[in-house]
Design a protein around this motif. Structure first.
Motif, PDB file in Angstrom:
ATOM      1  N   PHE A 242       0.837  -1.208   0.000  1.00  0.00           N
ATOM      2  CA  PHE A 242       0.000   0.000   0.000  1.00  0.00           C
ATOM      3  C   PHE A 242       0.870   1.255   0.000  1.00  0.00           C
ATOM      4  O   PHE A 242       0.635   2.196  -0.776  1.00  0.00           O
ATOM      5  CB  PHE A 242      -0.924  -0.022   1.217  1.00  0.00           C
ATOM      6  N   LEU A 243       1.877   1.277   0.860  1.00  0.00           N
ATOM      7  CA  LEU A 243       2.790   2.419   0.904  1.00  0.00           C
ATOM      8  C   LEU A 243       3.527   2.574  -0.421  1.00  0.00           C
ATOM      9  O   LEU A 243       3.678   3.687  -0.942  1.00  0.00           O
ATOM     10  CB  LEU A 243       3.780   2.245   2.053  1.00  0.00           C
TER      11      LEU A 243
ATOM     12  N   ALA B   6      11.180  -1.824  -6.999  1.00  0.00           N
ATOM     13  CA  ALA B   6      11.880  -2.883  -6.277  1.00  0.00           C
ATOM     14  C   ALA B   6      12.460  -2.367  -4.973  1.00  0.00           C
ATOM     15  O   ALA B   6      12.424  -3.052  -3.942  1.00  0.00           O
ATOM     16  CB  ALA B   6      12.982  -3.472  -7.159  1.00  0.00           C
ATOM     17  N   PHE B   7      12.979  -1.142  -5.015  1.00  0.00           N
ATOM     18  CA  PHE B   7      13.515  -0.540  -3.789  1.00  0.00           C
ATOM     19  C   PHE B   7      12.424  -0.368  -2.744  1.00  0.00           C
ATOM     20  O   PHE B   7      12.621  -0.661  -1.553  1.00  0.00           O
ATOM     21  CB  PHE B   7      14.150   0.812  -4.102  1.00  0.00           C
ATOM     22  N   MET B   8      11.251   0.095  -3.171  1.00  0.00           N
ATOM     23  CA  MET B   8      10.168   0.318  -2.208  1.00  0.00           C
ATOM     24  C   MET B   8       9.669  -0.977  -1.610  1.00  0.00           C
ATOM     25  O   MET B   8       9.193  -1.008  -0.468  1.00  0.00           O
ATOM     26  CB  MET B   8       9.020   1.087  -2.886  1.00  0.00           C
TER      27      MET B   8
ATOM     28  N   ILE C 254      12.146   3.846   6.804  1.00  0.00           N
ATOM     29  CA  ILE C 254      10.930   4.662   6.797  1.00  0.00           C
ATOM     30  C   ILE C 254       9.829   3.973   7.598  1.00  0.00           C
ATOM     31  O   ILE C 254       9.138   4.620   8.410  1.00  0.00           O
ATOM     32  CB  ILE C 254      10.453   4.914   5.351  1.00  0.00           C
ATOM     33  N   GLU C 255       9.649   2.687   7.405  1.00  0.00           N
ATOM     34  CA  GLU C 255       8.617   1.970   8.149  1.00  0.00           C
ATOM     35  C   GLU C 255       8.913   1.954   9.642  1.00  0.00           C
ATOM     36  O   GLU C 255       7.997   2.014  10.462  1.00  0.00           O
ATOM     37  CB  GLU C 255       8.485   0.539   7.615  1.00  0.00           C
TER      38      GLU C 255
ATOM     39  N   GLY D  75       4.704  -2.743   8.060  1.00  0.00           N
ATOM     40  CA  GLY D  75       5.022  -3.497   6.851  1.00  0.00           C
ATOM     41  C   GLY D  75       6.117  -4.509   7.113  1.00  0.00           C
ATOM     42  O   GLY D  75       6.539  -4.729   8.257  1.00  0.00           O
ATOM     43  N   ILE D  76       6.626  -5.101   6.037  1.00  0.00           N
ATOM     44  CA  ILE D  76       7.638  -6.143   6.216  1.00  0.00           C
ATOM     45  C   ILE D  76       8.976  -5.554   6.641  1.00  0.00           C
ATOM     46  O   ILE D  76       9.793  -6.240   7.259  1.00  0.00           O
ATOM     47  CB  ILE D  76       7.794  -6.997   4.941  1.00  0.00           C
TER      48      ILE D  76
END
Length: 306
Positions: free
Chosen positions: A95-96, A235-237, A244-245, A252-253
């Motif tokens: 989602f992010l 791919a980076f995201m 950031i998470e 997130g993971i």
């Protein structure tokens, strides 16, 4: 296609092998499971129960055999299936990534095309200067600045959580502020190069307007050259939003990876890395498919290779 799958299998096995031995250097998970005040006998019993008393080679062989069967084991912290725990966190990361990618494209494509049309002008020089400065800032620095300004200072937006739209704003802007300058620069360079190409001169000679030339001829070619970067950013995201998470407590993971690493939860860490490697492979496959769709030359080369 078969070559790509072989490369993917090799990378996956190599990644899981390196990860296995690196995790064993981080500490003894039996101490974490036992907790403070546990006796040596209790700690040893936990090692035996989870197989940590066996040699590294035996543990590695058993782990890889289970992974080949799709069994990532259970989380050492709560006993839930490790892969299920990761897959439950994956939608938050997707989602992010989707929101950040969409906003990145909405900003970068028109701004890059505008910059690429002319090299002169005070406004364009100012924008290029801002982009140069932004490229020097890591995403987490911008995230902390945004939190200090809009969350701690003005108290307009929350700084943590994964709730309503208000909680999405700062994480998305933090990601986009790091990724957009690179994409804007690529689109700018591609637009400038396309405007000097022969097909643009031909279009002008036929009486096509500048807007028609820009939207029908220049931007499609500029986008084609930017697809590879867009795929790399995607791919980076999917794999690189750990910081950031963690800053925004985004479940997130990436956030799960940090928590699991701190808790020495080996099965969950292995499942997270597996999902990340698969995500990168799928992202690259989608990127190649989009490039082939946009460029007939790539399709013809792919058919010739097959």
């Amino acid at each position: 296609m078969l070559g790509g799958l072989r490369d993917f299998a090799f990378v996956l096995i190599a990644a899981m092998t390196v990860l296995f031995f690196l995790l064993r250097l981080t500490g003894d998970p039996a101490l974490v499971i036992a907790g403070e005040g546990a006796s040596p006998a209790q700690i040893e019993a936990i090692r035996v129960e989870y197989g940590f008393d066996r040699s590294l080679i035996v543990q590695y062989g058993q782990t890889m055999l289970r992974l080949l069967q799709g069994d990532f084991g259970k989380s050492l912290t709560d006993g839930s299936p490790a892969l299920g725990k990761v897959l439950a966190s994956l939608p938050a990361t997707l989602f992010l990534a989707a929101m950040a990618l969409s906003l990145n494209l909405l900003i970068s494509l028109p701004l890059g095309a505008w910059l690429g049309q002319k090299r002169t002008g005070a406004a364009r020089r100012a924008v290029r200067g801002v982009l140069t400065v932004m490229q020097g800032f890591p995403g987490f620095v911008i995230a902390l600045l945004l939190i200090n300004l809009f969350a701690a200072g003005l108290e307009w937006l929350p700084s943590i959580g994964y709730g309503g739209p208000a909680t999405w704003v700062l994480p998305v802007i933090s990601v986009v502020s790091f990724l957009a300058p690179k994409l804007i620069r690529v689109v700018e360079a591609n637009t400038h190069a396309a405007l000097a190409a022969d097909f643009v001169r031909t279009a002008r000679s036929t009486g096509a307007s500048e807007n028609q030339i820009l939207w029908r001829h220049v931007l499609p070619n500029a986008l084609l050259g930017a697809v590879a970067l867009i795929g790399a950013e995607l791919a980076f995201m999917l794999t690189g939003l750990v910081v950031i998470e963690t800053i925004f407590a985004w479940p997130g993971i990436g956030w799960l990876l940090v928590q699991s690493t701190l808790n020495l939860d080996f099965p969950v860490v292995q499942a997270v890395v597996f999902v990340m490697v698969v995500s990168v492979f799928l992202s690259n496959a989608v990127t190649e498919a989009v490039q082939a769709l946009l460029d007939p030359r790539i399709r013809s080369r792919a058919r010739a290779a097959s």
